[in-house]
Enzyme design. Structure first.
Site, PDB file in Angstrom:
ATOM      1  N   ALA A 108       0.808  -1.218   0.000  1.00  0.00           N
ATOM      2  CA  ALA A 108       0.000   0.000   0.000  1.00  0.00           C
ATOM      3  C   ALA A 108       0.842   1.270   0.000  1.00  0.00           C
ATOM      4  O   ALA A 108       0.297   2.370   0.143  1.00  0.00           O
ATOM      5  CB  ALA A 108      -0.937  -0.020   1.209  1.00  0.00           C
ATOM      6  N   ASN A 176       1.154  -3.261   8.047  1.00  0.00           N
ATOM      7  CA  ASN A 176       2.193  -4.124   7.488  1.00  0.00           C
ATOM      8  C   ASN A 176       3.184  -3.294   6.676  1.00  0.00           C
ATOM      9  O   ASN A 176       4.354  -3.655   6.543  1.00  0.00           O
ATOM     10  CB  ASN A 176       1.557  -5.211   6.615  1.00  0.00           C
ATOM     11  CG  ASN A 176       0.898  -6.266   7.475  1.00  0.00           C
ATOM     12  OD1 ASN A 176       1.558  -7.109   8.074  1.00  0.00           O
ATOM     13  ND2 ASN A 176      -0.417  -6.196   7.584  1.00  0.00           N
ATOM     14  N   HIS A 204      -0.778   7.088   3.787  1.00  0.00           N
ATOM     15  CA  HIS A 204       0.508   6.756   4.410  1.00  0.00           C
ATOM     16  C   HIS A 204       1.532   7.811   3.993  1.00  0.00           C
ATOM     17  O   HIS A 204       1.662   8.112   2.797  1.00  0.00           O
ATOM     18  CB  HIS A 204       1.015   5.385   3.958  1.00  0.00           C
ATOM     19  CG  HIS A 204       0.071   4.265   4.247  1.00  0.00           C
ATOM     20  ND1 HIS A 204      -0.131   3.766   5.510  1.00  0.00           N
ATOM     21  CD2 HIS A 204      -0.721   3.537   3.429  1.00  0.00           C
ATOM     22  CE1 HIS A 204      -1.013   2.770   5.446  1.00  0.00           C
ATOM     23  NE2 HIS A 204      -1.392   2.627   4.211  1.00  0.00           N
TER      24      HIS A 204
HETATM   25  N1  LIG Z   1       1.914  -5.107   2.724  1.00  0.00           N
HETATM   26  C1  LIG Z   1       0.922  -4.238   2.572  1.00  0.00           C
HETATM   27  O1  LIG Z   1       1.117  -3.110   2.120  1.00  0.00           O
HETATM   28  C2  LIG Z   1      -0.465  -4.628   2.931  1.00  0.00           C
HETATM   29  C3  LIG Z   1      -0.722  -5.793   3.605  1.00  0.00           C
HETATM   30  N2  LIG Z   1      -1.996  -6.155   3.893  1.00  0.00           N
HETATM   31  C4  LIG Z   1      -2.190  -7.410   4.619  1.00  0.00           C
HETATM   32  O2  LIG Z   1      -2.509  -8.445   3.687  1.00  0.00           O
HETATM   33  C5  LIG Z   1      -3.318  -9.427   4.337  1.00  0.00           C
HETATM   34  C6  LIG Z   1      -4.573  -9.696   3.506  1.00  0.00           C
HETATM   35  O3  LIG Z   1      -5.360  -8.538   3.459  1.00  0.00           O
HETATM   36  P1  LIG Z   1      -6.920  -8.627   3.131  1.00  0.00           P
HETATM   37  O4  LIG Z   1      -7.136  -9.477   1.931  1.00  0.00           O
HETATM   38  O5  LIG Z   1      -7.451  -7.263   3.129  1.00  0.00           O
HETATM   39  O6  LIG Z   1      -7.450  -9.387   4.422  1.00  0.00           O
HETATM   40  P2  LIG Z   1      -8.876 -10.034   4.682  1.00  0.00           P
HETATM   41  O7  LIG Z   1      -8.992 -10.128   6.172  1.00  0.00           O
HETATM   42  O8  LIG Z   1      -9.940  -9.363   3.910  1.00  0.00           O
HETATM   43  O9  LIG Z   1      -8.738 -11.508   4.067  1.00  0.00           O
HETATM   44  C7  LIG Z   1      -7.817 -12.412   4.603  1.00  0.00           C
HETATM   45  C8  LIG Z   1      -8.321 -13.834   4.355  1.00  0.00           C
HETATM   46  O10 LIG Z   1      -7.297 -14.713   4.804  1.00  0.00           O
HETATM   47  C9  LIG Z   1      -7.880 -15.758   5.558  1.00  0.00           C
HETATM   48  N3  LIG Z   1      -6.910 -16.181   6.560  1.00  0.00           N
HETATM   49  C10 LIG Z   1      -6.394 -15.443   7.561  1.00  0.00           C
HETATM   50  N4  LIG Z   1      -5.516 -16.166   8.276  1.00  0.00           N
HETATM   51  C11 LIG Z   1      -5.472 -17.393   7.702  1.00  0.00           C
HETATM   52  C12 LIG Z   1      -4.754 -18.577   7.982  1.00  0.00           C
HETATM   53  N5  LIG Z   1      -3.904 -18.638   9.011  1.00  0.00           N
HETATM   54  N6  LIG Z   1      -4.953 -19.659   7.189  1.00  0.00           N
HETATM   55  C13 LIG Z   1      -5.826 -19.601   6.154  1.00  0.00           C
HETATM   56  N7  LIG Z   1      -6.538 -18.511   5.834  1.00  0.00           N
HETATM   57  C14 LIG Z   1      -6.358 -17.417   6.608  1.00  0.00           C
HETATM   58  C15 LIG Z   1      -9.138 -15.172   6.178  1.00  0.00           C
HETATM   59  O11 LIG Z   1     -10.093 -16.195   6.422  1.00  0.00           O
HETATM   60  C16 LIG Z   1      -9.602 -14.178   5.112  1.00  0.00           C
HETATM   61  O12 LIG Z   1     -10.523 -14.768   4.230  1.00  0.00           O
HETATM   62  C17 LIG Z   1      -3.634  -8.865   5.736  1.00  0.00           C
HETATM   63  O13 LIG Z   1      -2.728  -9.404   6.687  1.00  0.00           O
HETATM   64  C18 LIG Z   1      -3.372  -7.390   5.567  1.00  0.00           C
HETATM   65  O14 LIG Z   1      -3.061  -6.757   6.771  1.00  0.00           O
HETATM   66  C19 LIG Z   1      -3.061  -5.412   3.491  1.00  0.00           C
HETATM   67  C20 LIG Z   1      -2.842  -4.241   2.833  1.00  0.00           C
HETATM   68  C21 LIG Z   1      -1.534  -3.717   2.570  1.00  0.00           C
HETATM   69  O1  LIG Z   2      -3.711  -1.166   2.995  1.00  0.00           O
HETATM   70  C1  LIG Z   2      -3.168  -0.325   3.706  1.00  0.00           C
HETATM   71  O2  LIG Z   2      -3.385   0.895   3.635  1.00  0.00           O
HETATM   72  C2  LIG Z   2      -2.106  -0.751   4.666  1.00  0.00           C
HETATM   73  C3  LIG Z   2      -2.426  -1.951   5.401  1.00  0.00           C
HETATM   74  O3  LIG Z   2      -3.558  -2.330   5.599  1.00  0.00           O
HETATM   75  C4  LIG Z   2      -1.287  -2.705   5.952  1.00  0.00           C
HETATM   76  O4  LIG Z   2      -0.142  -2.278   5.747  1.00  0.00           O
HETATM   77  O5  LIG Z   2      -1.514  -3.737   6.603  1.00  0.00           O
END
Ligand SMILES: NC(=O)C1=CN([C@@H]2O[C@H](COP(=O)(O)OP(=O)(O)OC[C@H]3O[C@@H](n4cnc5c(N)ncnc54)[C@H](O)[C@@H]3O)[C@@H](O)[C@H]2O)C=CC1
Ligand SMILES: O=C([O-])CC(=O)C(=O)O
Length: 253
Positions: A108, A176, A204
């Protein structure tokens, strides 16, 4: 990815503890017919070249090593998990031994290439200011633990200041990006989190001070329609990385 964005790749399998989420996604796909795995071993049984973690920090802890041991590359979105030095060391060791890669897309935020470049000459300080609408922060463990009532927030309020390694535990689904930034900077970022009822976007701001450059980067992201905590850019960033890997390894940073 499904409609020709990533052409030289195939989506072979999906896994989620909530199987219905895979079923919903699979039903929306036109080009791919992925297997819906009923356990993680079954996903690895599809022999993927790359596994994209877009689940949770817990998922990185549970499956990260198994992915690399199976001979696949690992793309991590829940980068906060990698602030755990022991876990990171184990993953890096496995990746070296198996000659695979661990990728942390810019997610992000933007500009991690420049932050990494500056790290080669030493960075004095690195700071992240994350500003999100209160609804995107209200389920965070920190907010619950401290009993902070964000429903009453009428003006921008700083609810947290601390080191990235702590911030990713207190706000595991929100910052994250702080871990991705710290890994690129080779220095732990200081994180400030603002609950801001005047904004609709996830904002951010990165501030890096170094001899070679003083860097300020600001991104104002549209939240994902499925999840207000997550910026749509994060998903695009993972797809862009897959595209770079699939397109004959032509890297356009
Ligand atoms: N690096 C970055 O810039 C960003 C990272 N993220 C992270 O990416 C990840 C995914 O984000 P979203 O899709 O929005 O989350 P979300 O919560 O909408 O979907 C995550 C899915 O993963 C499944 N899940 C969670 N833990 C699990 C496990 N141990 N085993 C199997 N399935 C599991 C859940 O059931 C859910 O369906 C989150 O940890 C979020 O914080 C999100 C946005 C930016
Ligand atoms: O999507 C974003 O803005 C950032 C986020 O959730 C993450 O870093 O976990």
């Amino acid at each position: 990815m499904d409609e020709g964005v990533v052409e030289n790749a195939e989506l072979v399998a999906l896994y989620d503890v909530a199987r219905e989420r895979c079923e919903k996604l699979a039903s929306e796909l036109k080009r791919f017919k992925p297997r819906i795995a009923s356990c993680f071993e079954e996903l690895l049984g599809s022999k993927p070249d790359v596994v994209v973690e877009a689940a949770s920090q817990q998922a990185v802890r549970e499956y990260g090593l198994r992915v690399l041991e199976s001979g696949a590359d690992l793309i991590v979105l829940s980068v906060g998990a990698l602030m755990d030095r022991d876990l990171l060391a184990k993953l890096v060791e496995a990746a070296r031994r198996k000659r695979r890669h661990i990728y942390t897309p810019s997610g992000a935020i933007a500009g991690l290439d420049a932050v990494y470049a500056l790290s080669l000459n030493g960075i004095r300080s690195v700071r992240l200011v994350t500003r999100k609408p209160p609804r995107a922060l209200k389920d965070a463990p920190y907010v619950r633990e401290k009993g902070i009532n964000l429903d009453e927030t009428r003006e921008p309020t700083t609810i947290y200041v601390g080191p990235a390694s702590e911030a990713v535990k207190y706000f595991p689904a929100n910052v994250n990006v702080a871990a991705a930034l710290s890994l690129a900077a080779k220095k732990e970022a200081t994180v400030e989190i603002v609950a801001d009822p005047t904004v609709e976007r996830n904002i951010h701001e990165i501030h890096v001070d170094s001899e070679a450059s003083k860097l300020t980067i600001r991104v104002e992201n549209t939240p994902s329609p499925m999840n207000p905590r997550t910026s749509y850019l994060a998903a695009l960033s993972a797809i862009a990385l897959l595209k770079r890997l699939a397109d004959e390894r032509l890297w356009i940073a």
